[in-house]
Scaffold this active site. Structure first.
Site, PDB file in Angstrom:
ATOM      1  N   SER A 177       0.820  -1.197   0.000  1.00  0.00           N
ATOM      2  CA  SER A 177       0.000   0.000   0.000  1.00  0.00           C
ATOM      3  C   SER A 177       0.862   1.258   0.000  1.00  0.00           C
ATOM      4  O   SER A 177       1.739   1.414  -0.828  1.00  0.00           O
ATOM      5  CB  SER A 177      -0.953  -0.042   1.188  1.00  0.00           C
ATOM      6  OG  SER A 177      -1.965   0.899   1.039  1.00  0.00           O
ATOM      7  N   ASP A 409      -9.000  -4.621  -6.432  1.00  0.00           N
ATOM      8  CA  ASP A 409      -8.592  -3.561  -5.509  1.00  0.00           C
ATOM      9  C   ASP A 409      -8.766  -2.174  -6.135  1.00  0.00           C
ATOM     10  O   ASP A 409      -8.139  -1.875  -7.155  1.00  0.00           O
ATOM     11  CB  ASP A 409      -7.124  -3.779  -5.129  1.00  0.00           C
ATOM     12  CG  ASP A 409      -6.611  -2.761  -4.128  1.00  0.00           C
ATOM     13  OD1 ASP A 409      -7.442  -2.046  -3.530  1.00  0.00           O
ATOM     14  OD2 ASP A 409      -5.379  -2.689  -3.934  1.00  0.00           O
ATOM     15  N   HIS A 435      -6.292  -5.978  -1.948  1.00  0.00           N
ATOM     16  CA  HIS A 435      -5.138  -5.184  -1.567  1.00  0.00           C
ATOM     17  C   HIS A 435      -4.056  -6.065  -0.934  1.00  0.00           C
ATOM     18  O   HIS A 435      -4.279  -6.695   0.097  1.00  0.00           O
ATOM     19  CB  HIS A 435      -5.617  -4.130  -0.561  1.00  0.00           C
ATOM     20  CG  HIS A 435      -4.793  -2.890  -0.519  1.00  0.00           C
ATOM     21  ND1 HIS A 435      -4.585  -2.099  -1.617  1.00  0.00           N
ATOM     22  CD2 HIS A 435      -4.129  -2.296   0.496  1.00  0.00           C
ATOM     23  CE1 HIS A 435      -3.844  -1.062  -1.278  1.00  0.00           C
ATOM     24  NE2 HIS A 435      -3.540  -1.168  -0.001  1.00  0.00           N
TER      25      HIS A 435
END
Length: 488
Positions: A177, A409, A435
């Site tokens: 991320s 995602d 994710h």
């Protein structure tokens, strides 16, 4: 192919949060569903170590320092020449080194794993109050320098312990991320300090109005579920005008007095199902309620309270701007911190597209700008163009960076999705690939990050990408030729 024993650096993301609540569909704080799953009871280690870090890396006059927390896991380390994996912690309290796929990689390569907490988050705050003035040293640029300084210090400490001055293990950096973006940016800015990096769901593109986020939610939901979500949004907007107080009570969110805060909370509740690989937990009951002619708002309220708040553990408070204005320093108080990064560097404003939107059109650019002004005062504005010019966005010109993304995602549109020889990218396509699937496995919620690909609807797709990751790590570590440094 020669397999060196590297040191891996792992960066953990979007965005991720503490048990009391998380962040927006951003990359990272209570309203940040970005890296939510970094919170888990499953760790390789939770033993804390401390390092004296420079506060301002860009000032030749300011010599202030602060204590920065880090962790190390040496069980698989092949002394003395094994690699070092640097796992980057992101926008939340870093409570240890998570027991996800990094443990498989560390065992395979005989690597040590070290993980540095991001400045300001968790226990690594330089100040006793998070006023706007005190937050001026909170940025990705300062965080990257933190990693570089720590990497050098840790290597020298290792050399001192084994009486080998000048030695340099092979380092590899990992992140998911926002931490995935840091991983890619670290390789870009400090190529001599790492043999390569993995950017899992790495959100390297700062985006002012991120309409692609909402569009992806619709695609991931599929036509039937998307239509129901849009109907719910329409009904909520109508009810908010006529009886907002009762509506908020129905969702257990009476404290969210600002309409935008409340609507953002409802939008994020839907996002989390697709972002973390559990679409059926949202879509199945809603589609069934639609077919049965039941009250759709009531059905969605049940999902929000039972799953988003109950199972997933989000706190309604994290959407309350009164709470976000609180400058008190807390180990798990990451909400205000991530919003500062959003409002100054990356934006990721999840606004409704002009048509065919899932979320309410009231969640617009003005809402976000007003929030930034309300939380941090005048003059705070996301310098998106500056960020993308500095790092390159999806045109990042680094090398030896692997980008991975899950097909479902919404964050993948802020990541690099097209391959080049030195920066291969992989999309993991399956029903519940969200994710960080390559590092966490499926499903990704509740908070399970053991990385078991068998839980995915297409485990072969996950394993194929993991094998590609291993091949790149193996090759790039071998190309360091024992120097720990890669200049290409």
């Amino acid at each position: 192919m020669a397999t060196m024993r590297p040191v891996l650096v792992f960066v953990s993301l979007l965005f991720v949060v503490d048990p009391s609540g998380f962040t927006h569909g951003f990359v990272m704080a209570p309203r940040n569903l970005l890296g939510r799953l970094s919170e888990s009871s499953s760790y390789l280690t939770t033993k804390e170590f401390w390092f004296d870090q420079t506060l301002d890396h860009y000032s030749p006059y300011d010599h202030r320092q602060f204590k920065q927390r880090y962790y190390e896991f040496l069980d698989y380390f092949q002394v003395p020449d094994g690699p070092i994996f640097l796992k980057i912690c992101g926008e939340s309290s870093c409570r240890g080194i998570s027991n996800d796929y990094i443990s498989v990689l560390a065992k395979k390569f005989g690597a040590a794993v070290v993980s540095l907490e991001h400045r300001y988050y968790g226990k690594s705050s330089p100040f006793k109050s998070h006023t706007t003035e005190n937050l001026k040293y909170l940025s990705s640029k300062q965080a990257l320098f933190d990693l570089a300084v720590f990497r050098q210090w840790y290597q020298e400490s290792l050399n001192l312990k084994r009486n080998k001055p000048g030695a340099d293990n092979s380092w590899f950096v990992f992140g998911i991320s926002y931490s995935g973006a840091l991983s890619a940016w670290f390789r870009l800015k400090f190529p001599h300090l790492t043999c390569g990096s993995l950017a899992s769901s790495g959100v390297v593109l700062a985006v002012y109005n991120y309409t692609e986020f909402d569009k992806q939610v619709g695609e991931s939901a599929g036509p039937e579920c998307k239509a129901v979500l849009q109907e719910i949004t329409e009904l909520v907007d109508q009810s908010l005008e006529s009886n907002g107080k009762e509506l908020r009570k129905q969702f257990g969110a009476t404290e969210l007095e600002i309409d935008g805060d409340f609507l953002y909370f409802l939008a994020d509740a839907a996002v989390v199902a697709f972002q973390y690989g559990n679409p059926d937990v949202l879509c199945t009951p809603l589609v069934e309620a639609e077919k049965a002619g039941e009250n759709l708002v009531a059905a969605y309220a049940k999902y929000v309270k039972d799953y988003y708040v109950g199972t997933f553990g989000v706190s309604v408070e994290t959407y309350n701007q009164k709470h976000l204005k609180n400058t008190t320093v807390s180990e798990y108080g990451s909400d205000r911190l991530w919003w500062f990064q959003v409002c100054t560097e990356v934006a990721y404003f999840q606004v409704a597209p002009s048509n065919d939107s899932i979320r309410s059109s009231k969640v617009d650019t003005k809402y976000h700008l007003d929030l930034c002004k309300n939380l941090f005062g005048e003059g705070i504005y996301p310098e998106v163009d500056v960020t993308n010019t500095y790092y390159g966005g999806t045109k990042i010109a680094g090398s030896k960076i692997v980008f991975t993304n899950g097909s479902q995602d919404p964050w993948r549109h802020a990541s690099k999705q097209t391959s080049s020889p030195d920066m291969p990218s992989y999309i993991i396509t399956c029903h519940n690939c969200g994710h960080g699937t390559d590092m966490r496995g499926c499903p990704q919620s509740p908070l399970r990050i053991e990385g078991n690909a068998q839980n995915c609807s297409s485990p072969d797709a996950v394993n194929k990408v993991r094998q590609k990751m291993i091949e790149h790590i193996d090759l790039w570590l071998s190309e360091c030729k024992g120097t720990g440094r890669s200049y290409m």
